[in-house]
Structure formats: structure tokens, C-alpha cells
Design a protein around this motif. Structure first.
Motif, PDB file in Angstrom:
ATOM      1  N   THR A 375       4.157  30.955  72.153  1.00 17.73           N
ATOM      2  CA  THR A 375       5.391  31.003  71.373  1.00 17.73           C
ATOM      3  C   THR A 375       6.377  31.950  72.046  1.00 17.73           C
ATOM      4  N   ILE A 376       7.594  31.467  72.243  1.00 20.39           N
ATOM      5  CA  ILE A 376       8.686  32.260  72.819  1.00 20.39           C
ATOM      6  C   ILE A 376       9.783  32.335  71.767  1.00 20.39           C
ATOM      7  N   GLU A 377      10.216  33.545  71.418  1.00 20.30           N
ATOM      8  CA  GLU A 377      11.203  33.727  70.344  1.00 20.30           C
ATOM      9  C   GLU A 377      12.353  34.615  70.814  1.00 20.30           C
ATOM     10  N   ILE A 378      13.568  34.283  70.376  1.00 24.99           N
ATOM     11  CA  ILE A 378      14.748  35.089  70.708  1.00 24.99           C
ATOM     12  C   ILE A 378      14.717  36.395  69.923  1.00 24.99           C
ATOM     13  N   HIS A 379      14.808  37.505  70.637  1.00 19.15           N
ATOM     14  CA  HIS A 379      14.813  38.835  70.019  1.00 19.15           C
ATOM     15  C   HIS A 379      16.200  39.115  69.433  1.00 19.15           C
ATOM     16  N   PRO A 380      16.281  39.867  68.333  1.00 22.84           N
ATOM     17  CA  PRO A 380      17.583  40.115  67.703  1.00 22.84           C
ATOM     18  C   PRO A 380      18.524  41.026  68.490  1.00 22.84           C
ATOM     19  N   GLU A 381      18.012  41.795  69.433  1.00 20.71           N
ATOM     20  CA  GLU A 381      18.867  42.733  70.171  1.00 20.71           C
ATOM     21  C   GLU A 381      19.037  42.293  71.616  1.00 20.71           C
ATOM     22  N   GLN A 382      20.230  42.492  72.147  1.00 23.61           N
ATOM     23  CA  GLN A 382      20.439  42.185  73.557  1.00 23.61           C
ATOM     24  C   GLN A 382      19.887  43.327  74.411  1.00 23.61           C
ATOM     25  N   PRO A 383      19.536  43.054  75.667  1.00 21.93           N
ATOM     26  CA  PRO A 383      18.968  44.112  76.523  1.00 21.93           C
ATOM     27  C   PRO A 383      20.027  45.123  76.941  1.00 21.93           C
ATOM     28  N   ASP A 384      19.562  46.239  77.432  1.00 18.24           N
ATOM     29  CA  ASP A 384      20.443  47.270  77.985  1.00 18.24           C
ATOM     30  C   ASP A 384      21.174  46.708  79.198  1.00 18.24           C
ATOM     31  N   ARG A 385      22.499  46.778  79.200  1.00 15.03           N
ATOM     32  CA  ARG A 385      23.296  46.239  80.308  1.00 15.03           C
ATOM     33  C   ARG A 385      23.581  47.277  81.404  1.00 15.03           C
ATOM     34  N   GLN A 386      23.155  48.505  81.207  1.00 11.01           N
ATOM     35  CA  GLN A 386      23.485  49.561  82.160  1.00 11.01           C
ATOM     36  C   GLN A 386      22.955  49.313  83.581  1.00 11.01           C
ATOM     37  N   PRO A 387      21.815  48.615  83.771  1.00 16.28           N
ATOM     38  CA  PRO A 387      21.340  48.402  85.147  1.00 16.28           C
ATOM     39  C   PRO A 387      22.348  47.732  86.066  1.00 16.28           C
ATOM     40  N   ALA A 389      25.671  48.271  85.865  1.00 12.76           N
ATOM     41  CA  ALA A 389      26.915  49.047  85.834  1.00 12.76           C
ATOM     42  C   ALA A 389      27.404  49.436  87.229  1.00 12.76           C
ATOM     43  N   PHE A 390      26.476  49.751  88.127  1.00 14.61           N
ATOM     44  CA  PHE A 390      26.892  50.227  89.462  1.00 14.61           C
ATOM     45  C   PHE A 390      27.597  49.145  90.272  1.00 14.61           C
ATOM     46  N   ARG A 391      27.495  47.894  89.843  1.00 15.87           N
ATOM     47  CA  ARG A 391      28.175  46.810  90.552  1.00 15.87           C
ATOM     48  C   ARG A 391      29.597  46.573  90.034  1.00 15.87           C
ATOM     49  N   LEU A 392      29.988  47.262  88.986  1.00 14.32           N
ATOM     50  CA  LEU A 392      31.268  47.025  88.337  1.00 14.32           C
ATOM     51  C   LEU A 392      32.274  48.117  88.693  1.00 14.32           C
ATOM     52  N   LYS A 393      33.553  47.757  88.740  1.00 14.10           N
ATOM     53  CA  LYS A 393      34.604  48.726  89.054  1.00 14.10           C
ATOM     54  C   LYS A 393      34.839  49.673  87.889  1.00 14.10           C
ATOM     55  N   ASP A 394      34.802  49.129  86.661  1.00 15.35           N
ATOM     56  CA  ASP A 394      35.028  49.933  85.455  1.00 15.35           C
ATOM     57  C   ASP A 394      33.967  49.562  84.422  1.00 15.35           C
ATOM     58  N   PRO A 395      32.735  50.035  84.624  1.00 16.06           N
ATOM     59  CA  PRO A 395      31.636  49.608  83.748  1.00 16.06           C
ATOM     60  C   PRO A 395      31.863  49.916  82.276  1.00 16.06           C
ATOM     61  N   THR A 397      34.451  49.746  80.539  1.00 17.67           N
ATOM     62  CA  THR A 397      35.291  48.704  79.941  1.00 17.67           C
ATOM     63  C   THR A 397      34.668  47.322  80.091  1.00 17.67           C
ATOM     64  N   GLU A 398      34.193  47.009  81.278  1.00 19.49           N
ATOM     65  CA  GLU A 398      33.703  45.657  81.571  1.00 19.49           C
ATOM     66  C   GLU A 398      32.466  45.300  80.763  1.00 19.49           C
ATOM     67  N   LEU A 399      31.590  46.264  80.527  1.00 20.01           N
ATOM     68  CA  LEU A 399      30.364  45.970  79.780  1.00 20.01           C
ATOM     69  C   LEU A 399      30.626  45.681  78.304  1.00 20.01           C
ATOM     70  N   LYS A 400      31.855  45.937  77.835  1.00 24.26           N
ATOM     71  CA  LYS A 400      32.222  45.608  76.463  1.00 24.26           C
ATOM     72  C   LYS A 400      32.853  44.227  76.348  1.00 24.26           C
ATOM     73  N   GLU A 401      33.107  43.599  77.496  1.00 19.30           N
ATOM     74  CA  GLU A 401      33.737  42.293  77.488  1.00 19.30           C
ATOM     75  C   GLU A 401      32.738  41.219  77.042  1.00 19.30           C
ATOM     76  N   PRO A 402      33.246  40.071  76.556  1.00 17.79           N
ATOM     77  CA  PRO A 402      32.360  38.981  76.087  1.00 17.79           C
ATOM     78  C   PRO A 402      31.357  38.507  77.128  1.00 17.79           C
ATOM     79  N   LYS A 403      31.721  38.618  78.401  1.00 14.85           N
ATOM     80  CA  LYS A 403      30.825  38.172  79.470  1.00 14.85           C
ATOM     81  C   LYS A 403      29.459  38.818  79.363  1.00 14.85           C
ATOM     82  N   TYR A 404      29.413  40.083  78.924  1.00 16.14           N
ATOM     83  CA  TYR A 404      28.152  40.829  78.888  1.00 16.14           C
ATOM     84  C   TYR A 404      27.593  40.968  77.474  1.00 16.14           C
ATOM     85  N   GLN A 405      27.997  40.089  76.576  1.00 13.71           N
ATOM     86  CA  GLN A 405      27.493  40.131  75.215  1.00 13.71           C
ATOM     87  C   GLN A 405      26.663  38.877  74.940  1.00 13.71           C
TER      88      GLN A 405
END
Length: 422
Positions: A375-387, A389-395, A397-405
Motif C-alpha cells: 500500500t502506497i499512500e499520500i502523506h498530508p505534509e509536503q517534504p522539506d524543500r530546503q535541500p 535552496a542552494f540552486r536558487l537565486k532567492d530561495p 522567495t522562490e520556495l514560497k512560489e506555487p512551483k514548490y508547493q
């Protein structure tokens, strides 16, 4: 005495497990050659050449250049290329997708390139997966010739300068010697050129190289001139083999296995709607991610709501998911035979500024004769996006955008050693 005799008989019937040893490096090894495909090329027939590998093969480099080399050398033949490479993947996925991406196209020649992406794998795992590729291929197409290609990454020069293949290539060479598979070591030529002062492994594109060839900017993926070197070595090897290679039915080699645990039963199964709980969506293959990855996945199912489940039963030893990682990927709760993993598994990592193909190992080493419930189930929380961050110019701000939600999962199939139980 009878028991002892039976034990001796049984022992003689099981091949001794191989012991890994570094193998001497050579630019190419003909072994049983490629006589089948050469006969068709010389006759001017239609020939299908498949390339199974990682990102070095997926690039617009040695793969299309080698196809063009064949077309130039054999102008009367009709040559078709089967592109079956996926970046960031090794033989442990290649063996499961072999039928879908290669064998159904009926190849006459199969190049296999996993020596870089298998670099961190144990020899025993490499032998299981690579033997599975060989045995599946020759069971389906006994006159398909196979060639191993060993590419370069920084770090491999340490072994190659001593005249030895790195571990993954050495493991491949031991398997290749058993099955009579030709091999081409383009990594060796790369190191030879560096030792001769004609090449540097890694540098900036605009850097002063003092007249030397700049092989790559990352130590792994060749620039175009590096792919030219690879193609020259491959062309030289095949030119050497042309006179001595004879047509051969390879199926006779399957009588004696190199390792007992060969993954010749590895395959891919589609998702059946009866396995799904919740509002899963089968994506339109003409648009979006389903279109982008449609050459690798015949279907793609999307789940994005906590509590949605994929459940199935199978009889066998190994099960994985063939899915995507992405910037809006979620986490999966995995339950095997009633036991749930302590932590959910993220479908997101430090490379996830984009979506890419991936595999998720669910269980391995299970009792192959028993039925297992998954059984594979969708967890209610999204994973930590910080890993990422170092690839982004303005982490911030960018990590709050819909792309990362999101808590999304995209599943294209089930990878099995075994069979589904309905």
C-alpha cells in the motif's frame, strides 16, 4: 551415503559464486564479436541499433555520432536508432525497462552504458542487473549482439592509470568474459590523452587550456569534443572486429548463468484503476508531464490529495515504483505486508528544480513464493524543500512560489520481480 551423494550432486549443479577482482583495462575486447549485425549491415539490410544507458548516452553526443558512423561505413544499409537512455539511472532500472524501451523494437545491436551510474553499486548488484539485461535480450532476440561501453568520470583515472578498470567496469568485464560480450573502454582513451598532456578532465569553458582538449565542465559529461573521442574509439573497435566477427546464435550461452540471482524476470506492470483509492487522475498523454515522459511511460497517474492510495498484491521478491521526482513532489507512506515504514519517503530531492524520472524501492529480498500486500499512500505534509535552496537565486522567495508547493505523486508503473495477483 545416499544423502552425501545427493549433496555432492546438488553442489555440482550450482555454479560457484564469482569473486570480484579488478580487471586489466583494454581499449576494446572483441570476445565473440558482433557478427550478426555486421552480416546484416554488409548485406544492406535494415538494422536497428539500441543505446541503453544514462545521461552520457542520452546526450546529443556519442550515441547519434555512432549511429552516423554506421551510416557512413555502411551506406547501403538502412539504420534505425533506438534511444533508450535516461539520465541519472543505472542498470538497476535498465533491467526493468528493457522490454518497454528496447526489446519490443527488435534490436540487432545493443550498446549498454552504465559504468558511471553503477559506480556506487556493489559488484553483486551489478551482476544481477546486467545479467538480467543480457539474458532477457538473448531470450527474446538470440541474434542481437551486445556491446558494453565504459565511459569516464573523474576519479576513474586512479584505477585506469594503473592499467585497471574501475570497479563497475571490472564487474561488467567479468560478466562480459563469461558471456562472450564485446566491450569498448572509451574512459581508458580519455585518461591516455590526459597522461599524454593532450587533455584536461574538467575546467571552465572559456579557460585557457594551453592547447589541451577540455573534456568536460563537470568531470562527467563530455563536451562535444569528448563525445568525438568516444565515437572514434568505438569506430576503431568495430573496424577491428569487422573481419573476425562471425554470426552467432547467443541463446546457447544462457545454459550456464554467471550468477544465480540474475534479474531475468524483472519487468514493468501498468497501473490498473482497481488498485487506486481516491480521486486519482490518468493524465492526458498529449500534454504536460505525460507527454514529456510518454516515450518512457505509456501511462501516468497523478495523486495530489492526502489519503489517496495505491494498493496491490504480488507474488515475488522485489517491487519498486516507476515515478517522477519534482519541485512539487510530496511524500509517500509505504506499507508492506501490514508493516508501515517509520518515515514517509519524499519524491523530492536537491536536484528538484525540474521533474525527472525516478524509481522508489518498496521491498527487496521478499520470499518469492509468497503473496505480498503493498500500500502506497499520500502523506498530508509536503517534504522539506530546503535541500534545493542552494540552486536558487532567492530561495526565501522562490520556495514560497506555487512551483514548490504540493503533495503530488506521479506514477507510471510498477517494477516487479514476480507477478501481480489480482
Amino acid at each position: 551415503r545416499l544423502i552425501l551423494a545427493c549433496l555432492l550432486l546438488f553442489g555440482s549443479a550450482v555454479a560457484a559464486a564469482p569473486t570480484y577482482e579488478p580487471v586489466k583495462a583494454a581499449l576494446h575486447q572483441q570476445r565473440d564479436g558482433i557478427g550478426n549485425v555486421l552480416a546484416k549491415l554488409n548485406a544492406g539490410d535494415t538494422v536497428r541499433i539500441a543505446y541503453l544507458g544514462g545521461s552520457i548516452t542520452a546526450a546529443n553526443g556519442w550515441r547519434p555520432k555512432t549511429t552516423q558512423w554506421f551510416k557512413k561505413q555502411f551506406p547501403k544499409a538502412t539504420i534505425q536508432e533506438i534511444h533508450a537512455a535516461i539520465g541519472g539511472t543505472g542498470s538497476d532500472l535498465g533491467v526493468f525497462r528493457l522490454e518497454h524501451d528496447v526489446l519490443r523494437h527488435k534490436p540487432d545491436l545493443l550498446f549498454v552504458e552504465f559504468a558511471v551510474n553503477d559506480g556506487g553499486a556493489a559488484p553483486e548488484q551489478i551482476w544481477s542487473a546486467m545479467a538480467g539485461i543480457v539474458r532477457q535480450t538473448w531470450k527474446a532476440h538470440p541474434r542481437c549482439d551486445i556491446v558494453y561501453v565504459y565511459t569516464f568520470r573523474t576519479g576513474y583515472e586512479n584505477d585506469l592509470r594503473q592499467g585497471l578498470c574501475p570497479r563497475a567496469a571490472s564487474a561488467d568485464e567479468m560478466l562480459a568474459a563469461h558471456y562472450g560480450i564485446p566491450s569498448i573502454n572509451v574512459a581508458l582513451r580519455t585518461v591516455e590523452l590526459e597522461s599524454e598532456g593532450k587533455l584536461i578532465f574538467k575546467g571552465e569553458r572559456d579557460a585557457d587550456t594551453g592547447g589541451r582538449i577540455l573534456f568536460s565542465t563537470d568531470g562527467v559529461h563530455p563536451l562535444d569534443v569528448g563525445h568525438v573521442i568516444y565515437t572514434q574509439v568505438i569506430g576503431d573497435a568495430i573496424s577491428t572486429w569487422r573481419k573476425a566477427s562471425k554470426p552467432l546464435d547467443h541463446s546457447g550461452k544462457l545454459a550456464k548463468a554467471f550468477v544465480e540471482d540474475h534479474w531475468s524476470d524483472a519487468h514493468m506492470e501498468p497501473i490498473d484503476p482497481s488498485m487506486l483509492t481516491g480521486n486519482w487522475k490518468k493524465l492526458d498523454s498529449s500534454e504536460g508531464l505525460a507527454k514529456r515522459f510518454g516515450n518512457r511511460m505509456d501511462q501516468m497517474w497523478l495523486a495530489d490529495t492526502p489519503g489517496q492510495k495505491l494498493s496491490f498484491k504480488f507474488r515475488g521478491s522485489t517491487v519498486k515504483l516507476y515515478d517522477l521526482l519534482g519541485p512539487d513532489g510530496g511524500q509517500l507512506i509505504i506499507t508492506v505486508n501490514g508493516k508501515t515504514r517509520e518515515k514517509p519517503v519524499p519524491r523530492f530531492d536537491s536536484y528538484c528544480t525540474y521533474h525527472r524520472l525516478a524509481t522508489l524501492s518498496i521491498a527487496d529480498g521478499l520470499d518469492p513464493d509468497k503473496v505480498h500486500e503493498i500500500t502506497i499512500e499520500i502523506h498530508p505534509e509536503q517534504p522539506d524543500r530546503q535541500p534545493v535552496a542552494f540552486r536558487l537565486k532567492d530561495p526565501a522567495t522562490e520556495l514560497k512560489e506555487p512551483k514548490y508547493q504540493g503533495t503530488r505523486a506521479w506514477i507510471g508503473g510498477i517494477l516487479l520481480r514476480g507477478e501481480l495477483v489480482k
